[in-house]
Design a protein around this motif. Structure first.
Motif, mmCIF file in Angstrom:
data_model
loop_
_atom_site.group_PDB
_atom_site.id
_atom_site.type_symbol
_atom_site.label_atom_id
_atom_site.label_comp_id
_atom_site.label_asym_id
_atom_site.label_seq_id
_atom_site.Cartn_x
_atom_site.Cartn_y
_atom_site.Cartn_z
ATOM 1 N N HIS A 339 0.940 -1.050 -0.051
ATOM 2 C CA HIS A 339 -0.035 0.002 -0.097
ATOM 3 C C HIS A 339 0.843 1.301 -0.085
ATOM 4 C CE1 HIS A 339 -3.401 2.750 0.846
ATOM 5 N NE2 HIS A 339 -2.853 2.853 1.938
ATOM 6 N N ARG A 340 0.446 2.170 -0.935
ATOM 7 C CA ARG A 340 1.323 3.544 -0.853
ATOM 8 C C ARG A 340 0.341 4.734 -0.631
ATOM 9 N NH1 ARG A 340 5.810 3.870 -4.216
ATOM 10 N NH2 ARG A 340 6.397 1.925 -5.340
ATOM 11 N N TYR A 341 0.941 5.564 0.164
ATOM 12 C CA TYR A 341 0.087 6.554 0.647
ATOM 13 C C TYR A 341 0.931 7.738 1.077
ATOM 14 C CZ TYR A 341 2.166 5.245 5.266
ATOM 15 O OH TYR A 341 3.216 5.307 6.078
ATOM 16 N N ARG A 342 0.232 8.926 0.879
ATOM 17 C CA ARG A 342 0.653 10.159 1.571
ATOM 18 C C ARG A 342 -0.031 10.491 3.011
ATOM 19 N NH1 ARG A 342 3.736 13.420 -2.020
ATOM 20 N NH2 ARG A 342 3.794 12.108 -4.253
ATOM 21 N N LEU A 343 0.827 10.827 3.809
ATOM 22 C CA LEU A 343 0.113 11.299 5.284
ATOM 23 C C LEU A 343 0.993 12.485 5.807
ATOM 24 C CD1 LEU A 343 -1.953 10.892 7.202
ATOM 25 C CD2 LEU A 343 -0.505 9.438 8.655
ATOM 26 N N LEU A 344 2.038 12.444 6.273
ATOM 27 C CA LEU A 344 2.706 13.642 6.671
ATOM 28 C C LEU A 344 3.986 13.927 6.090
ATOM 29 C CD1 LEU A 344 2.779 12.342 10.681
ATOM 30 C CD2 LEU A 344 1.062 13.765 9.579
ATOM 31 N N LYS A 345 4.296 13.375 5.034
ATOM 32 C CA LYS A 345 5.224 13.780 4.122
ATOM 33 C C LYS A 345 5.181 13.367 2.907
ATOM 34 C CE LYS A 345 9.189 11.214 5.102
ATOM 35 N NZ LYS A 345 9.829 10.444 5.877
ATOM 36 N N ASP A 346 5.930 13.132 1.960
ATOM 37 C CA ASP A 346 5.816 12.635 0.583
ATOM 38 C C ASP A 346 5.339 11.103 0.910
ATOM 39 O OD1 ASP A 346 8.473 12.018 1.567
ATOM 40 O OD2 ASP A 346 9.231 12.121 -0.377
ATOM 41 N N GLU A 347 5.393 10.502 -0.543
ATOM 42 C CA GLU A 347 4.897 9.158 -0.539
ATOM 43 C C GLU A 347 5.619 8.215 0.398
ATOM 44 O OE1 GLU A 347 2.669 6.997 -4.246
ATOM 45 O OE2 GLU A 347 4.773 6.868 -4.442
ATOM 46 N N GLN A 348 4.720 7.189 0.768
ATOM 47 C CA GLN A 348 5.431 6.176 1.433
ATOM 48 C C GLN A 348 4.874 4.894 1.057
ATOM 49 O OE1 GLN A 348 5.090 9.018 5.510
ATOM 50 N NE2 GLN A 348 5.872 6.955 5.903
ATOM 51 N N GLU A 349 5.514 3.745 1.421
ATOM 52 C CA GLU A 349 4.888 2.304 1.176
ATOM 53 C C GLU A 349 5.195 1.464 2.099
ATOM 54 O OE1 GLU A 349 5.499 -0.957 -2.675
ATOM 55 O OE2 GLU A 349 6.806 0.559 -2.294
ATOM 56 N N TRP A 350 4.197 0.657 2.301
ATOM 57 C CA TRP A 350 4.412 -0.552 3.215
ATOM 58 C C TRP A 350 4.730 -1.716 2.436
ATOM 59 C CZ3 TRP A 350 4.538 0.165 8.310
ATOM 60 C CH2 TRP A 350 3.836 1.175 8.805
ATOM 61 N N ARG A 351 6.188 -2.157 2.072
ATOM 62 C CA ARG A 351 6.816 -2.961 1.277
ATOM 63 C C ARG A 351 6.311 -4.211 1.530
ATOM 64 N NH1 ARG A 351 13.259 -2.324 -0.303
ATOM 65 N NH2 ARG A 351 13.303 -3.277 1.745
ATOM 66 N N ALA A 352 5.836 -4.962 0.574
ATOM 67 C CA ALA A 352 5.009 -6.300 0.691
ATOM 68 C C ALA A 352 6.093 -7.603 1.139
ATOM 69 C CB ALA A 352 4.422 -6.861 -0.511
ATOM 70 N N PHE A 353 7.479 -7.378 0.854
ATOM 71 C CA PHE A 353 8.145 -8.659 0.977
ATOM 72 C C PHE A 353 8.781 -8.591 2.300
ATOM 73 C CE2 PHE A 353 11.382 -5.915 -1.194
ATOM 74 C CZ PHE A 353 12.400 -5.884 -0.435
ATOM 75 N N ASP A 354 9.023 -7.560 3.045
ATOM 76 C CA ASP A 354 9.592 -7.476 4.368
ATOM 77 C C ASP A 354 8.752 -6.711 5.239
ATOM 78 O OD1 ASP A 354 9.976 -4.817 3.006
ATOM 79 O OD2 ASP A 354 12.237 -4.892 3.644
ATOM 80 N N HIS A 355 7.569 -5.775 4.759
ATOM 81 C CA HIS A 355 6.829 -5.076 5.672
ATOM 82 C C HIS A 355 7.644 -3.725 6.129
ATOM 83 C CE1 HIS A 355 3.782 -8.370 6.534
ATOM 84 N NE2 HIS A 355 4.026 -8.139 5.321
ATOM 85 N N GLN A 356 8.711 -3.552 5.779
ATOM 86 C CA GLN A 356 9.638 -2.198 5.719
ATOM 87 C C GLN A 356 8.899 -1.049 5.109
ATOM 88 O OE1 GLN A 356 12.485 -1.296 7.443
ATOM 89 N NE2 GLN A 356 11.514 0.532 7.041
ATOM 90 N N ASN A 357 8.664 0.153 6.018
ATOM 91 C CA ASN A 357 7.954 1.420 5.385
ATOM 92 C C ASN A 357 9.232 2.171 4.621
ATOM 93 O OD1 ASN A 357 7.439 4.133 5.290
ATOM 94 N ND2 ASN A 357 5.492 3.201 6.410
ATOM 95 N N VAL A 358 8.985 2.148 3.089
ATOM 96 C CA VAL A 358 9.811 2.686 2.425
ATOM 97 C C VAL A 358 9.553 4.210 2.420
ATOM 98 C CG1 VAL A 358 10.843 2.807 0.181
ATOM 99 C CG2 VAL A 358 10.356 0.608 1.321
#
Length: 414
Positions: A339-358
């Motif tokens: 899932h990609r989203y914008r909230l408090l900064k520019d675009e972020q993503e919950w990376r699927a393979f490791d669940h790291q927020n990119v």
């Protein structure tokens, strides 16, 4: 007919009452110990998010409530808290300012079938060799911090000698190794280092380590310390004059660390942050600007990255549960992955393979005191000196697979 109508009405009222039952989110955070200031910021950010979401109708027609437990940054206490919060009915857990806590508590949460969102957990291991399906990390990892800080150091302080003083646990280990790799300072004979106990390091431990740093020919002093541990070490470094003759670098800085140590002592220190209250303006985030304004008004202080992380986690879980139309962990996981989203900064993503927020990461330098004091709350601590997007900073899929293999883990999250 009358009786049927009354029964239907009674049933409807019961169902409405059941639907309005609050949803419990569990905050597992340090209220005491070396990282307690970061814990307080998380509590404030989480409460603000919950109040805002409830004002808009809650999640799936139900209000949110927060239940919290003090981890004291101790893994065994954090694990016990997971059971207490799960028994209380929490549907999701988050919090903490120690990677050892996040890793241990996250594993127990998986056993209880609950998602665990790490707030301040920078160790590569959290979503690397110790990662699993129920762990999501909101902040960046140690490699991402090292990448942005290393690029700045390599450009502005090339070919310098380093001395590392490192907190002896998973965050410290992976932060030091990542920065050594990013700066080409793996040779421990030329770039020596010492470990200090965590938790429980004494002032004498920091003094001994800093005395050895002072006796070396190092030009860059890297303090891989966090919270009050970093503050104690910096006060001693200031007494010894090391912050005047060496460039001090702290891989992960927070607003409360600068505030506690004082901007005079911290002036010119380099580090990294995933977010500062200046970032929404830099990135053109209207939601981020509103968050800063609301937090300022409510708490009469600027939000830190710790507060922003907890606030973002609550919103992201709520959004995923709404999109999944379920509180079930597996369905929420599916809604989060990729899932990609914008909230408090520019675009972020919950990376699927490791669940790291990119996400974008920032190298920062602490401003002079006279600049800090111009701010209404006297908290304008950070000058952003370098920036990398999440795609530039995050380890690749191949790097992650190599780490998982080296750690003896299966490649797919279990």
């Amino acid at each position: 007919m009358k009786r049927t109508t009354l029964l239907a009405l009674a049933l409807g009222l019961c169902l409405s009452a059941e639907a309005a039952d609050p949803i419990t989110l569990g905050l597992n955070y340090p209220r005491t110990g070396s990282y307690k200031e970061e814990g307080l910021a998380q509590m404030r950010g989480a409460l603000l998010a919950i109040d805002e979401i409830n004002a808009k109708g809650g999640v799936l027609g139900r209000p949110l409530r927060l239940s919290s437990r003090n981890s004291a940054s101790r893994p065994e206490k954090a694990v016990a808290n997971v059971d207490k919060l799960a028994d209380e009915g929490a549907v999701m857990l988050f919090g903490g300012a120690s990677s050892a806590v996040a890793i241990a508590a996250g594993k127990r949460a998986r056993e209880r079938g609950l998602l665990y969102f790490g707030t301040l957990t920078y160790s590569n291991d959290t979503t690397g060799k110790d990662g699993h399906r129920y762990m999501f990390r909101e902040c960046n990892n140690a490699w991402m911090s090292a990448k942005v800080l290393g690029e700045y150091l390599n450009k502005h302080l090339p070919n310098k000698r380093y001395f590392y003083i490192t907190s002896d646990y998973t965050w410290g280990h992976t932060s030091e190794s990542s920065l050594r790799q990013a700066t080409g300072t793996q040779d421990s004979a030329r770039h020596p280092g010492l470990k200090t106990a965590f938790p429980g390091a004494r002032l004498s431990d920091y003094r001994d380590a800093l005395t050895q740093a002072a006796a070396s020919d190092a030009e860059v002093l890297v303090l891989v310390l966090f919270g009050e541990d970093m503050v104690r070490a910096m006060r001693i470094a200031d007494e010894m004059g090391l912050n005047k003759r060496m460039q001090v670098a702290v891989p992960n800085l927070t607003q409360s660390m600068i505030e506690t140590a004082g901007p005079d002592i911290m002036r010119g220190v380099l580090g990294t942050e995933p977010w500062t209250w200046r970032v929404p303006e830099l990135e053109g985030s209207e939601a981020g600007k509103q968050f800063v304004q609301n937090f300022d008004e409510r708490y009469q202080t600027h939000p830190s990255s710790s507060a922003a992380s907890a606030y973002s986690i609550v919103y992201q879980w709520a959004d995923a549960a709404t999109r999944a139309r379920s509180l079930n962990s597996e369905q929420v996981i599916a809604a989060l992955e990729g899932h990609r989203y914008r909230l408090l900064k520019d675009e972020q993503e919950w990376r699927a393979f490791d669940h790291q927020n990119v996400q974008t990461v920032y190298a920062v330098r602490v401003k002079p005191r006279e600049e800090v004091l111009k701010d209404r709350f006297k908290q304008d601590y950070f000058e952003i000196v370098h920036r990398l997007t999440g795609e530039q900073a995050a380890p690749s899929h191949a790097q992650w697979q190599l780490e998982r293999t080296a750690g003896g883990q299966k490649l797919a999250l279990q």
